[in-house]
Design a protein around this motif. Structure first.
Motif, short mmCIF file in Angstrom:
data_model
loop_
_atom_site.label_atom_id
_atom_site.label_comp_id
_atom_site.label_asym_id
_atom_site.label_seq_id
_atom_site.Cartn_x
_atom_site.Cartn_y
_atom_site.Cartn_z
N ARG A 125 47.89 -0.30 23.71
CA ARG A 125 47.42 -0.05 25.08
C ARG A 125 45.92 0.05 25.17
NH1 ARG A 125 51.26 5.03 25.22
NH2 ARG A 125 50.55 4.82 23.07
N SER A 126 45.28 0.37 24.04
CA SER A 126 43.86 0.70 24.10
C SER A 126 43.23 0.51 22.72
CB SER A 126 43.72 2.18 24.46
OG SER A 126 44.33 2.94 23.44
N ALA A 127 41.90 0.66 22.68
CA ALA A 127 41.20 0.57 21.40
C ALA A 127 41.68 1.68 20.46
CB ALA A 127 39.70 0.66 21.63
N ASP A 138 44.70 2.99 20.34
CA ASP A 138 45.99 2.53 19.78
C ASP A 138 45.73 1.53 18.66
OD1 ASP A 138 47.72 3.92 21.38
OD2 ASP A 138 48.46 2.20 22.52
N PRO A 143 47.71 -4.58 31.79
CA PRO A 143 46.91 -3.49 32.37
C PRO A 143 47.73 -2.49 33.18
CG PRO A 143 45.94 -5.64 32.87
CD PRO A 143 47.20 -5.91 32.13
N SER A 153 49.19 0.07 30.81
CA SER A 153 48.41 0.59 29.69
C SER A 153 48.07 2.08 29.82
CB SER A 153 47.16 -0.25 29.46
OG SER A 153 46.36 -0.18 30.59
N SER A 154 48.36 2.69 30.96
CA SER A 154 48.14 4.14 31.07
C SER A 154 49.44 4.91 30.96
CB SER A 154 47.48 4.48 32.40
OG SER A 154 46.31 3.75 32.54
#
Ligand code: ADP
Length: 155
Positions: A90-92, A94, A121, A124-125
């Motif tokens: 989901r993110s950097a 992760d 997107p 991703s939260s």
């Protein structure tokens, strides 16, 4: 036969998890959703419930199996003859976490490849942690979890 394991706590399953699994279906002959049992971890929902929800969401997908496992993911992969581990990103943050685990797993067993799939997107939260907070606060989680089980997701 291309067999992948999608390991996780799934406490509880979210639309983010479902998205990762659905997108991987065309890539593999079989995907085993493996619900981890870690005695060090405290879960909100019991293993039986987490597995039951998975079964319900994927009951019409012939390539999907739902299972549980103890111990190291790579040992479980060997047990079920899987050569691929699926994880979502989901993110950097992760990515950094998954990279470390994937490197370690690859060092321990060179035959197992980790496949990282980016979440879109809009998902991703979304995390199980956030969903648990909403449930504990008696909020509405219907936008974050699969609709077929949303009404059952309370304490
Ligand atoms: P774990 O405790 O092993 O991290 P989780 O159930 O939290 O188990 O997550 C299982 C996998 O699903 C992880 O690879 C995680 O990055 C991924 N994941 C969780 N939420 C999402 C999401 N919203 N979009 C994509 N992947 C996700």
């Amino acid at each position: 036969m291309k067999i992948a394991v999608f390991p996780g706590s799934f406490d509880p399953i979210t639309v983010g998890h479902v998205d990762i699994v659905k997108r991987c279906i065309p890539l593999f002959d079989k995907i085993i959703i493996a619900v981890g049992v870690n005695s060090q971890k405290k879960y909100l929902f019991p293993l039986e419930k987490r597995m039951e929800w998975m079964h319900k969401v994927f009951e019409n997908e012939s390539k999907i199996e739902v299972s549980s496992y103890h111990g190291l993911t790579i040992n479980y992969c060997k047990e079920v003859s899987a050569n691929y581990i699926l994880r979502g990103i989901r993110s950097a943050a992760d990515f950094e976490y998954e990279k470390t685990i994937a490197h370690l797993n690859h060092t321990m067993n060179i035959d197992i490849e980790t496949i990282l799939i980016l979440s879109p997107p809009e998902y991703s939260s979304i995390s199980s942690t956030i969903v648990r907070e909403i449930i504990l606060g008696k909020g509405d989680v219907s936008k974050f979890v699969p609709q077929e089980i949303a009404s059952e997701m309370h304490l």
